[in-house]
Design a protein around this motif. Structure first.
Motif, PDB file in Angstrom:
ATOM      1  N   SER A 256       0.831  -1.211   0.000  1.00  0.00           N
ATOM      2  CA  SER A 256       0.000   0.000   0.000  1.00  0.00           C
ATOM      3  C   SER A 256       0.861   1.256   0.000  1.00  0.00           C
ATOM      4  CB  SER A 256      -0.920   0.010   1.228  1.00  0.00           C
ATOM      5  OG  SER A 256      -1.739  -1.140   1.267  1.00  0.00           O
ATOM      6  N   VAL A 257       0.386   2.285  -0.687  1.00  0.00           N
ATOM      7  CA  VAL A 257       1.032   3.591  -0.694  1.00  0.00           C
ATOM      8  C   VAL A 257       0.192   4.534   0.160  1.00  0.00           C
ATOM      9  CG1 VAL A 257       1.781   5.555  -2.076  1.00  0.00           C
ATOM     10  CG2 VAL A 257       2.074   3.235  -2.957  1.00  0.00           C
ATOM     11  N   LEU A 258       0.823   5.140   1.166  1.00  0.00           N
ATOM     12  CA  LEU A 258       0.125   6.007   2.114  1.00  0.00           C
ATOM     13  C   LEU A 258       0.668   7.421   2.030  1.00  0.00           C
ATOM     14  CD1 LEU A 258       0.332   3.680   5.256  1.00  0.00           C
ATOM     15  CD2 LEU A 258      -1.482   3.734   3.538  1.00  0.00           C
ATOM     16  N   ASN A 259      -0.177   8.376   2.394  1.00  0.00           N
ATOM     17  CA  ASN A 259       0.236   9.775   2.493  1.00  0.00           C
ATOM     18  C   ASN A 259       0.197  10.185   3.960  1.00  0.00           C
ATOM     19  OD1 ASN A 259       0.545  10.360  -0.367  1.00  0.00           O
ATOM     20  ND2 ASN A 259      -1.678  10.198  -0.497  1.00  0.00           N
ATOM     21  N   LEU A 260       1.356  10.536   4.505  1.00  0.00           N
ATOM     22  CA  LEU A 260       1.468  10.917   5.905  1.00  0.00           C
ATOM     23  C   LEU A 260       2.089  12.308   6.021  1.00  0.00           C
ATOM     24  CD1 LEU A 260       2.926   7.570   7.335  1.00  0.00           C
ATOM     25  CD2 LEU A 260       0.523   8.265   7.256  1.00  0.00           C
ATOM     26  N   LYS A 261       1.896  12.914   7.167  1.00  0.00           N
ATOM     27  CA  LYS A 261       2.492  14.227   7.426  1.00  0.00           C
ATOM     28  C   LYS A 261       3.292  14.174   8.722  1.00  0.00           C
ATOM     29  CE  LYS A 261      -0.962  16.895   4.891  1.00  0.00           C
ATOM     30  NZ  LYS A 261      -1.981  17.986   4.946  1.00  0.00           N
ATOM     31  N   VAL A 262       4.511  14.726   8.665  1.00  0.00           N
ATOM     32  CA  VAL A 262       5.418  14.720   9.813  1.00  0.00           C
ATOM     33  C   VAL A 262       6.000  16.114   9.981  1.00  0.00           C
ATOM     34  CG1 VAL A 262       7.566  13.803  10.744  1.00  0.00           C
ATOM     35  CG2 VAL A 262       6.002  12.273   9.557  1.00  0.00           C
ATOM     36  N   VAL A 263       6.066  16.560  11.236  1.00  0.00           N
ATOM     37  CA  VAL A 263       6.694  17.847  11.539  1.00  0.00           C
ATOM     38  C   VAL A 263       7.986  17.574  12.299  1.00  0.00           C
ATOM     39  CG1 VAL A 263       6.467  20.082  12.676  1.00  0.00           C
ATOM     40  CG2 VAL A 263       4.447  18.971  11.678  1.00  0.00           C
ATOM     41  N   PRO A 264       9.155  17.737  11.656  1.00  0.00           N
ATOM     42  CA  PRO A 264      10.422  17.468  12.342  1.00  0.00           C
ATOM     43  C   PRO A 264      10.599  18.345  13.574  1.00  0.00           C
ATOM     44  CG  PRO A 264      10.763  17.633   9.974  1.00  0.00           C
ATOM     45  CD  PRO A 264       9.365  18.087  10.232  1.00  0.00           C
ATOM     46  N   GLU A 265      11.091  17.728  14.627  1.00  0.00           N
ATOM     47  CA  GLU A 265      11.414  18.440  15.855  1.00  0.00           C
ATOM     48  C   GLU A 265      12.667  19.283  15.622  1.00  0.00           C
ATOM     49  OE1 GLU A 265      13.281  16.548  19.752  1.00  0.00           O
ATOM     50  OE2 GLU A 265      11.176  15.990  19.526  1.00  0.00           O
ATOM     51  N   THR A 266      12.713  20.463  16.229  1.00  0.00           N
ATOM     52  CA  THR A 266      13.881  21.325  16.082  1.00  0.00           C
ATOM     53  C   THR A 266      14.963  20.915  17.071  1.00  0.00           C
ATOM     54  OG1 THR A 266      12.498  23.178  15.358  1.00  0.00           O
ATOM     55  CG2 THR A 266      14.715  23.704  16.142  1.00  0.00           C
ATOM     56  N   ASN A 267      16.142  20.686  16.547  1.00  0.00           N
ATOM     57  CA  ASN A 267      17.259  20.254  17.376  1.00  0.00           C
ATOM     58  C   ASN A 267      18.424  21.218  17.183  1.00  0.00           C
ATOM     59  OD1 ASN A 267      18.659  18.331  19.079  1.00  0.00           O
ATOM     60  ND2 ASN A 267      19.843  17.778  17.269  1.00  0.00           N
ATOM     61  N   ASP A 268      18.960  21.711  18.311  1.00  0.00           N
ATOM     62  CA  ASP A 268      20.087  22.653  18.256  1.00  0.00           C
ATOM     63  C   ASP A 268      21.389  21.873  18.180  1.00  0.00           C
ATOM     64  OD1 ASP A 268      21.941  24.658  18.506  1.00  0.00           O
ATOM     65  OD2 ASP A 268      20.918  25.683  20.145  1.00  0.00           O
ATOM     66  N   SER A 269      22.103  21.996  17.065  1.00  0.00           N
ATOM     67  CA  SER A 269      23.362  21.282  16.879  1.00  0.00           C
ATOM     68  C   SER A 269      24.467  22.286  16.587  1.00  0.00           C
ATOM     69  CB  SER A 269      23.229  20.278  15.719  1.00  0.00           C
ATOM     70  OG  SER A 269      24.438  19.623  15.471  1.00  0.00           O
ATOM     71  N   GLY A 270      25.208  22.629  17.630  1.00  0.00           N
ATOM     72  CA  GLY A 270      26.315  23.573  17.460  1.00  0.00           C
ATOM     73  C   GLY A 270      25.874  24.928  16.950  1.00  0.00           C
ATOM     74  N   GLY A 271      24.714  25.393  17.399  1.00  0.00           N
ATOM     75  CA  GLY A 271      24.209  26.689  16.965  1.00  0.00           C
ATOM     76  C   GLY A 271      23.353  26.633  15.723  1.00  0.00           C
ATOM     77  N   ARG A 272      23.299  25.467  15.058  1.00  0.00           N
ATOM     78  CA  ARG A 272      22.463  25.297  13.870  1.00  0.00           C
ATOM     79  C   ARG A 272      21.156  24.621  14.253  1.00  0.00           C
ATOM     80  NH1 ARG A 272      25.437  21.718   9.881  1.00  0.00           N
ATOM     81  NH2 ARG A 272      23.712  22.336   8.500  1.00  0.00           N
ATOM     82  N   LYS A 273      20.057  25.084  13.668  1.00  0.00           N
ATOM     83  CA  LYS A 273      18.751  24.481  13.904  1.00  0.00           C
ATOM     84  C   LYS A 273      18.514  23.407  12.850  1.00  0.00           C
ATOM     85  CE  LYS A 273      17.827  27.393  17.241  1.00  0.00           C
ATOM     86  NZ  LYS A 273      17.782  26.948  18.655  1.00  0.00           N
ATOM     87  N   LEU A 274      18.432  22.166  13.307  1.00  0.00           N
ATOM     88  CA  LEU A 274      18.246  21.046  12.396  1.00  0.00           C
ATOM     89  C   LEU A 274      16.975  20.288  12.756  1.00  0.00           C
ATOM     90  CD1 LEU A 274      21.896  19.618  12.286  1.00  0.00           C
ATOM     91  CD2 LEU A 274      20.809  21.192  10.659  1.00  0.00           C
ATOM     92  N   GLY A 275      16.339  19.707  11.745  1.00  0.00           N
ATOM     93  CA  GLY A 275      15.145  18.910  11.967  1.00  0.00           C
ATOM     94  C   GLY A 275      15.490  17.466  12.272  1.00  0.00           C
ATOM     95  N   ILE A 276      14.680  16.840  13.115  1.00  0.00           N
ATOM     96  CA  ILE A 276      14.870  15.429  13.444  1.00  0.00           C
ATOM     97  C   ILE A 276      13.501  14.812  13.716  1.00  0.00           C
ATOM     98  CG2 ILE A 276      15.257  15.956  15.889  1.00  0.00           C
ATOM     99  CD1 ILE A 276      17.178  13.579  15.988  1.00  0.00           C
TER     100      ILE A 276
END
Length: 448
Positions: free
Chosen positions: A283-303
């Motif tokens: 099956s092929v599904l359509n989902l939605k995800v909101v990455p959590e903001t993670n502070d990595s050495g001053g950079r904002k990265l999604g996880i």
């Protein structure tokens, strides 16, 4: 749902039985009278008697116990353990009548058996199936900016290129390539990499600096599908509906060819909703995800807290290597659990991350769906976790009983029954409070 319940029963049943059997067999060995061996708390669903010992399978499947003479009536704990045994008690064979070393051996036998089980699983998997290694896959991409001097030739690699040999040695796993890049072999720092469908090898010079060699390894990304492994409970991947085994086909309508590509898209989107097209089975599904903001050495990265499900191979090894690897894996797991407990106690990790029986069921269900290898590794990991947590110095846990014995050894006399009872009741309240918090977190995660 049925598979999740079945996996939970297997995990709890095996780990509780192994733990309590440790107490049981050592108590018998040192001459303590064992009144009851029970899987579960409360009144029995099934019971039988053999010799002087009652055997119960009780209706509250959240643990187990071995009731020994001298410890048969411990207030609240005694009632939770189904009350007094019907077997006549021999005072000469009571727990407190045995030497301190014998009692300590009985108390520590449960956690020892859990560690032995983990070691046995890791060792058996390695001895029978082979040592786990990441499969040798084609190259996904090269981060040219991270290549140290002498390794610039790697920048000519493109997605799908396969490195097959280094200095004439065939590569059977991705770790083989990393081993060459980190250490070379026989002191060689000049490497000739054979690439499929290319007439001439790539020639690179390894830097002398160890940090630069690690940087070199990190600049080469393997090509494997964006297939999801375990997902962390309550985190974005879990809340978005992703499950182990899902393959990400598209992100915001753009086709995804590899795990590395998917990871880059997620890292670039902290706090922004991503539309995922996912293949689950047929099956092929359509989902939605909101990455959590993670502070990595001053950079904002999604996880999103979804772990990779990389293709694996098993490399045959001798029994000696299997034993060494089993011991190493067990020690590493112990260290990891200790660090997590320390982070929780010191407030570095939130109590909201605690999970109860529902979380255990969900994690075991994930593992069994990913395959036998994943499930057995989860069983071993959870066995280690049970061992470490049981050693916490909380009365009613094995660590609390051990502290009573240590105090007796220091004072040259045992704690009074009244003090031990009060401490046990306090310990029971602490454990119940932790269970309430954990189950509450489970329920909140289900409602989100």
């Amino acid at each position: 749902m049925l598979l999740t319940i079945f996996s939970l029963v297997v995990v709890l049943g095996v780990l509780i039985a192994v733990h309590e059997f440790g107490h049981f067999i050592v108590a018998k060995a040192v001459g303590i009278q064992v009144l009851r061996f029970s899987l579960g708390f409360g009144r029995p669903v099934i019971s039988w008697q053999r010799g002087e010992t009652e055997y119960w399978i009780s209706w509250i499947p959240l643990g187990g116990y071995v009731k020994m003479a001298g410890l048969e009536d411990e207030g609240v704990a005694g009632e939770l353990e189904g009350g007094k045994a019907a077997v006549p008690i021999d005072p000469a064979r009571a727990f407190d009548q045995k030497p301190l070393w014998a009692r300590m051996a009985v108390i520590l036998a449960g956690v020892t058996m859990n560690l032995v089980l983990a070691f046995a699983i890791y060792t058996a998997l390695t001895a029978v199936a082979g040592a786990p290694r990441y499969a040798m896959t084609p190259v996904d991409s090269i981060e040219a900016a991270r290549l140290p001097p002498g390794a610039e030739a790697l920048a000519t690699l493109t997605r799908g290129d396969s490195i097959t040999e280094v200095n004439g040695d065939s590569l059977k796993s991705w770790e083989d390539l990393e081993e060459w890049l980190l250490h070379g072999k026989h002191g060689k720092t000049l490497l000739r990499l054979r690439v499929a469908k290319r007439a001439e090898p790539l020639v690179i010079h390894l830097p002398a600096d160890t940090t630069l060699r690690h940087q070199l390894v990190g600049a080469v990304y393997p090509l494997f599908p964006a297939r999801i492994g375990p997902v962390a409970l309550g985190k974005p991947a879990y809340r978005g509906g992703l499950k182990g085994g899902d393959v990400i086909l598209k992100v915001n309508g753009d086709t995804i060819y590899s795990w590395a590509e998917m990871s880059r898209r997620i890292r670039q989107s902290p706090g922004r909703e991503l539309a995922l097209t996912v293949l689950r089975g047929d099956s092929v599904l359509n989902l939605k995800v909101v990455p959590e903001t993670n502070d990595s050495g001053g950079r904002k990265l999604g996880i999103i807290w979804a772990y990779a499900n990389r293709p694996m191979v098993r490399v045959p090894v001798g029994i000696g290597t299997a034993l060494a690897m089993g011991a190493e894996q067990t020690v590493l797991q112990v260290a990891g659990v200790v660090v997590n407990v320390k982070r929780l106690v010191t407030g570095q990790t939130s109590a909201r991350d605690l999970g109860g029986v529902i979380s255990i069921a969900q994690m075991s269900g994930q593992a069994v769906r990913l395959g036998l290898d994943w499930f057995l590794n989860f069983l071993a990991f959870f066995s280690v976790s049970l061992a470490v947590l049981n050693l916490l110095p909380i009365p009613v846990l094995d660590g609390g009983h051990a502290m009573f014995l240590i105090a007796q050894g220091i004072r040259r006399r045992p704690l009074s029954p009244q003090l031990r009872l009060r401490l046990t009741q306090f310990g029971m309240l602490v454990v119940l409070a932790i269970m309430v918090v954990a189950i509450g977190n489970d329920v909140l995660r289900l409602l989100r």
